[in-house]
Design a protein around this motif. Sequence first.
Motif, PDB file in Angstrom:
ATOM      1  N   ILE A 194      22.900  75.099  94.918  1.00 36.48           N
ATOM      2  CA  ILE A 194      22.040  74.284  95.790  1.00 36.48           C
ATOM      3  C   ILE A 194      20.743  73.940  95.047  1.00 36.48           C
ATOM      4  O   ILE A 194      20.257  72.808  95.113  1.00 36.48           O
ATOM      5  N   GLY A 195      20.190  74.909  94.331  1.00 35.73           N
ATOM      6  CA  GLY A 195      18.994  74.652  93.528  1.00 35.73           C
ATOM      7  C   GLY A 195      19.255  73.632  92.437  1.00 35.73           C
ATOM      8  O   GLY A 195      18.405  72.785  92.144  1.00 35.73           O
ATOM      9  N   LEU A 196      20.435  73.694  91.824  1.00 40.19           N
ATOM     10  CA  LEU A 196      20.807  72.716  90.805  1.00 40.19           C
ATOM     11  C   LEU A 196      20.866  71.311  91.407  1.00 40.19           C
ATOM     12  O   LEU A 196      20.362  70.349  90.817  1.00 40.19           O
ATOM     13  N   ALA A 197      21.461  71.203  92.575  1.00 43.08           N
ATOM     14  CA  ALA A 197      21.554  69.899  93.238  1.00 43.08           C
ATOM     15  C   ALA A 197      20.170  69.365  93.606  1.00 43.08           C
ATOM     16  O   ALA A 197      19.868  68.192  93.379  1.00 43.08           O
ATOM     17  N   ALA A 198      19.318  70.236  94.149  1.00 41.05           N
ATOM     18  CA  ALA A 198      17.971  69.804  94.539  1.00 41.05           C
ATOM     19  C   ALA A 198      17.138  69.427  93.311  1.00 41.05           C
ATOM     20  O   ALA A 198      16.432  68.407  93.317  1.00 41.05           O
ATOM     21  N   GLY A 199      17.232  70.223  92.256  1.00 35.77           N
ATOM     22  CA  GLY A 199      16.496  69.908  91.024  1.00 35.77           C
ATOM     23  C   GLY A 199      16.987  68.632  90.376  1.00 35.77           C
ATOM     24  O   GLY A 199      16.198  67.843  89.851  1.00 35.77           O
ATOM     25  N   SER A 200      18.295  68.414  90.406  1.00 40.32           N
ATOM     26  CA  SER A 200      18.860  67.191  89.839  1.00 40.32           C
ATOM     27  C   SER A 200      18.406  65.964  90.622  1.00 40.32           C
ATOM     28  O   SER A 200      18.080  64.927  90.037  1.00 40.32           O
ATOM     29  N   LEU A 201      18.386  66.094  91.941  1.00 38.98           N
ATOM     30  CA  LEU A 201      17.909  64.992  92.771  1.00 38.98           C
ATOM     31  C   LEU A 201      16.439  64.681  92.463  1.00 38.98           C
ATOM     32  O   LEU A 201      16.064  63.514  92.313  1.00 38.98           O
ATOM     33  N   ALA A 202      15.636  65.710  92.340  1.00 33.55           N
ATOM     34  CA  ALA A 202      14.221  65.505  92.014  1.00 33.55           C
ATOM     35  C   ALA A 202      14.071  64.851  90.637  1.00 33.55           C
ATOM     36  O   ALA A 202      13.233  63.955  90.453  1.00 33.55           O
ATOM     37  N   ALA A 203      14.892  65.268  89.665  1.00 36.27           N
ATOM     38  CA  ALA A 203      14.825  64.681  88.323  1.00 36.27           C
ATOM     39  C   ALA A 203      15.225  63.208  88.349  1.00 36.27           C
ATOM     40  O   ALA A 203      14.610  62.379  87.664  1.00 36.27           O
ATOM     41  N   VAL A 204      16.228  62.866  89.137  1.00 34.90           N
ATOM     42  CA  VAL A 204      16.641  61.466  89.252  1.00 34.90           C
ATOM     43  C   VAL A 204      15.529  60.639  89.894  1.00 34.90           C
ATOM     44  O   VAL A 204      15.259  59.510  89.473  1.00 34.90           O
ATOM     45  N   LEU A 205      14.867  61.196  90.891  1.00 38.04           N
ATOM     46  CA  LEU A 205      13.758  60.473  91.525  1.00 38.04           C
ATOM     47  C   LEU A 205      12.602  60.249  90.548  1.00 38.04           C
ATOM     48  O   LEU A 205      12.001  59.177  90.526  1.00 38.04           O
ATOM     49  N   VAL A 206      12.301  61.247  89.715  1.00 35.85           N
ATOM     50  CA  VAL A 206      11.257  61.093  88.693  1.00 35.85           C
ATOM     51  C   VAL A 206      11.674  60.014  87.701  1.00 35.85           C
ATOM     52  O   VAL A 206      10.868  59.175  87.301  1.00 35.85           O
ATOM     53  N   TRP A 207      12.929  60.028  87.298  1.00 39.58           N
ATOM     54  CA  TRP A 207      13.437  59.039  86.356  1.00 39.58           C
ATOM     55  C   TRP A 207      13.345  57.627  86.939  1.00 39.58           C
ATOM     56  O   TRP A 207      12.928  56.689  86.257  1.00 39.58           O
ATOM     57  N   GLN A 208      13.718  57.478  88.207  1.00 38.03           N
ATOM     58  CA  GLN A 208      13.650  56.164  88.850  1.00 38.03           C
ATOM     59  C   GLN A 208      12.199  55.669  88.938  1.00 38.03           C
ATOM     60  O   GLN A 208      11.931  54.497  88.679  1.00 38.03           O
ATOM     61  N   ARG A 209      11.294  56.570  89.303  1.00 41.91           N
ATOM     62  CA  ARG A 209       9.885  56.189  89.377  1.00 41.91           C
ATOM     63  C   ARG A 209       9.354  55.800  88.008  1.00 41.91           C
ATOM     64  O   ARG A 209       8.605  54.833  87.856  1.00 41.91           O
ATOM     65  N   ASP A 210       9.783  56.534  86.973  1.00 40.63           N
ATOM     66  CA  ASP A 210       9.320  56.262  85.626  1.00 40.63           C
ATOM     67  C   ASP A 210       9.865  54.923  85.116  1.00 40.63           C
ATOM     68  O   ASP A 210       9.181  54.218  84.374  1.00 40.63           O
TER      69      ASP A 210
END
Length: 56
Positions: free
Chosen positions: A37-53
Amino acid sequence: MPQPPSSNAGGFLVAVGVLVGAGVGLLLGQATPGALIGLAAGSLAAVLVWQRDRRR
């Protein structure tokens, strides 16, 4: 020549997500599901950072 803006790294969020998820899961007696679950949440957060960047 102007430097392009530096990009943000989201890998840290994935690592923290796994560690925090495993820690919480360990407290609840379910370390592996917590880590996943932590992996999924961290991956989602990383994708959101990537999209914003990408939009910058």
